[in-house]
Design an enzyme around this catalytic site. Structure first.
Site, short mmCIF file in Angstrom:
data_model
loop_
_atom_site.label_atom_id
_atom_site.label_comp_id
_atom_site.label_asym_id
_atom_site.label_seq_id
_atom_site.Cartn_x
_atom_site.Cartn_y
_atom_site.Cartn_z
N ASP A 62 0.65 -1.32 0.08
CA ASP A 62 0.18 0.49 0.10
C ASP A 62 0.43 1.27 0.24
OD1 ASP A 62 -2.54 1.64 -0.14
OD2 ASP A 62 -3.23 0.01 2.01
N ASP A 73 -10.08 3.33 -3.29
CA ASP A 73 -10.87 2.99 -3.01
C ASP A 73 -12.16 1.76 -3.44
OD1 ASP A 73 -8.69 2.54 -2.00
OD2 ASP A 73 -9.28 1.94 0.58
C1 GLA Z 1 -5.77 1.23 1.35
C2 GLA Z 1 -6.27 0.57 0.02
C3 GLA Z 1 -7.44 -0.50 0.98
C4 GLA Z 1 -6.72 -1.68 1.88
C5 GLA Z 1 -6.45 -0.32 2.97
C6 GLA Z 1 -6.37 -0.97 4.22
O1 GLA Z 1 -7.46 2.30 1.43
O2 GLA Z 1 -6.31 1.31 -1.09
O3 GLA Z 1 -7.64 -1.64 -0.18
O4 GLA Z 1 -6.11 -2.25 1.68
O5 GLA Z 1 -6.22 0.87 2.68
O6 GLA Z 1 -6.53 -0.28 5.34
#
Ligand code: GLA
Length: 397
Positions: free
Chosen positions: A151, A207
């Site tokens: 990430d 997301d």
């Molecule tokens: C980010 C990523 C998500 C998830 C969260 C976890 O938002 O884009 O897909 O992995 O972190 O905290």
């Protein structure tokens, strides 16, 4: 002089050829990865019991037979680092440690994925990988990790390409083939450099939300949540960057999480398959309704995603809410989606000229949701498409 130069060049080529052959990650993700991930349904509530139960469900539900292989633990499995800097898994929720979880997943013939972050902390505030890349990679390899989602939270001034290339080098140095899933949300256009950095897939957007519609502000007024259509619109123009070993990732599936109708989930799944997206389920596989099971295990739709040519599909026609998407397949045929984004059912058609075929060509059409051959058509094919739904067919000359 020329001879010396060309000898030098040959030596260099030989050396790079040899290192490419030796790279443990050279043949990973030749088709888009398929599996399950904990985040969309369980967020931070991950545990050994949950992950083992879900791995069992991947097998029992027929998901494994349909091609789902990775069982990926997202954020929150890690709590701290020990005095030597080794990452420490949450001892309460993972009492037997991460290797035990990996061993269990492997015993079922599945593969094991974990999550970390290129910055100092993960998005949920757990320890990130910054400064520990090689140490973490060795640890992951020792646990039997097959897939790392990496990430981008808390990265301050880091360079994205360099950070991910560094993690790829660390993973390769461990000697274990590990898929690298770049989760940088599209901010620095990872489609331009993700492949060079050694990423096998890269998120193209921030997301996904379990909603069909477009981009909307969150209830607190902050920006923004992405429904399926918002994510879809952000894939337009990116198709040429995808191919075997390196895929655009429009984020994980929300199929079965309760925020959409079955018609909308069918559209979501069909579109992700046409985009050659990683198919990472994000629902509770232990308690799926039959309708959700039938969407996630539709082998004809999955075959479009997994087609060996590795082309990502693209939007080929748009008339307001009515869109036609098409993907070239290895045998020269096309997968086609008629997508109706609007609020009422519509009659729609795809013209052969829009999918790269001559107008006079006769082709057989098969419906991938009805599992039915619909006959031979010349020049075009029409069908009624439900509001927020798709008709997905193959067109084979
Ligand atoms: C980010 C990523 C998500 C998830 C969260 C976890 O938002 O884009 O897909 O992995 O972190 O905290």
């Amino acid at each position: 002089m020329r001879t010396i130069l060309s000898a030098l060049i040959s030596l260099l080529l030989l050396a790079s050829g040899m290192s490419a052959q030796q790279s443990p990650s050279a043949h990973l993700a030749l088709t888009p990865p398929m599996g399950w991930n904990s985040w969309n349904k369980f967020a931070c509530n991950v545990s050994e019991d949950l992950i083992k139960g879900m791995a069992d469900a991947v097998v029992k539900s027929g998901m494994k037979d349909a091609g789902y292989v990775y069982v990926n633990i997202d954020d929150c499995w890690q709590v701290s680092r020990d005095a030597a800097g080794n990452i420490v898994a949450d001892p309460q929720h993972f009492p037997h440690g991460m290797k035990a979880v990996g061993d269990y997943i492997h015993s079922l013939g599945l593969k094991f994925g974990v999550y970390s972050d290129a910055g100092s902390k993960t998005c949920a505030g757990r320890p990130g990988g910054l400064g520990h890349e090689y140490q973490d990679a060795l640890q992951y390899a020792a646990w039997g990790v097959d897939y790392l989602k990496y990430d981008w939270c808390n990265t301050t001034t880091q360079d994205a390409k360099a950070s991910y290339a560094n993690m790829r080098a660390a993973l390769d140095a461990s000697g274990r083939p590990i898929v690298l899933s770049i989760c940088e949300w599209g901010t620095a256009k990872p489609w331009l450099w993700g492949k060079d950095a050694g990423g096998n897939l890269w998120r193209t957007t921030d997301d996904i939300t379990d909603r069909f519609g477009g981009r909307e502000k969150w209830p607190d007024g902050s920006c923004c949540s992405n429904g399926v259509l918002a994510i879809l619109d952000q894939q337009v123009g990116l198709q040429s960057y995808a191919g075997p070993g390196h895929w655009n990732d429009p984020d994980m599936l929300e199929v079965g999480n309760g925020g959409m109708t079955d018609t909308e989930y069918r559209a979501h799944f069909s579109l992700w398959a046409l985009l050659a997206a990683p198919l990472i389920a994000g629902n509770d596989l232990r308690s799926m309704r039959p309708e959700i099971h039938d969407i996630l295990t539709n082998k004809e739709v999955i075959a479009i995603d997994q087609d060996k040519l590795g082309r990502e599909g693209e939007r080929v026609a748009k008339d307001g809410d009515l869109e036609v998407w098409s993907k070239q397949l290895k045998d020269g045929s096309r997968a086609v989606i008629l997508l109706n984004r609007g609020g009422s059912d519509q009659q729609m058609s795809v013209k052969w000229v829009d999918i790269g075929y001559p107008d006079k060509l006769s082709a057989t059409v098969r419906d991938l949701w009805q599992h039915k051959d619909l006959g031979t058509f010349t020049g075009a094919f029409s069908a009624g498409v439900a509001s927020h739904g798709v008709v997905m067919v193959t067109v084979k000359p």
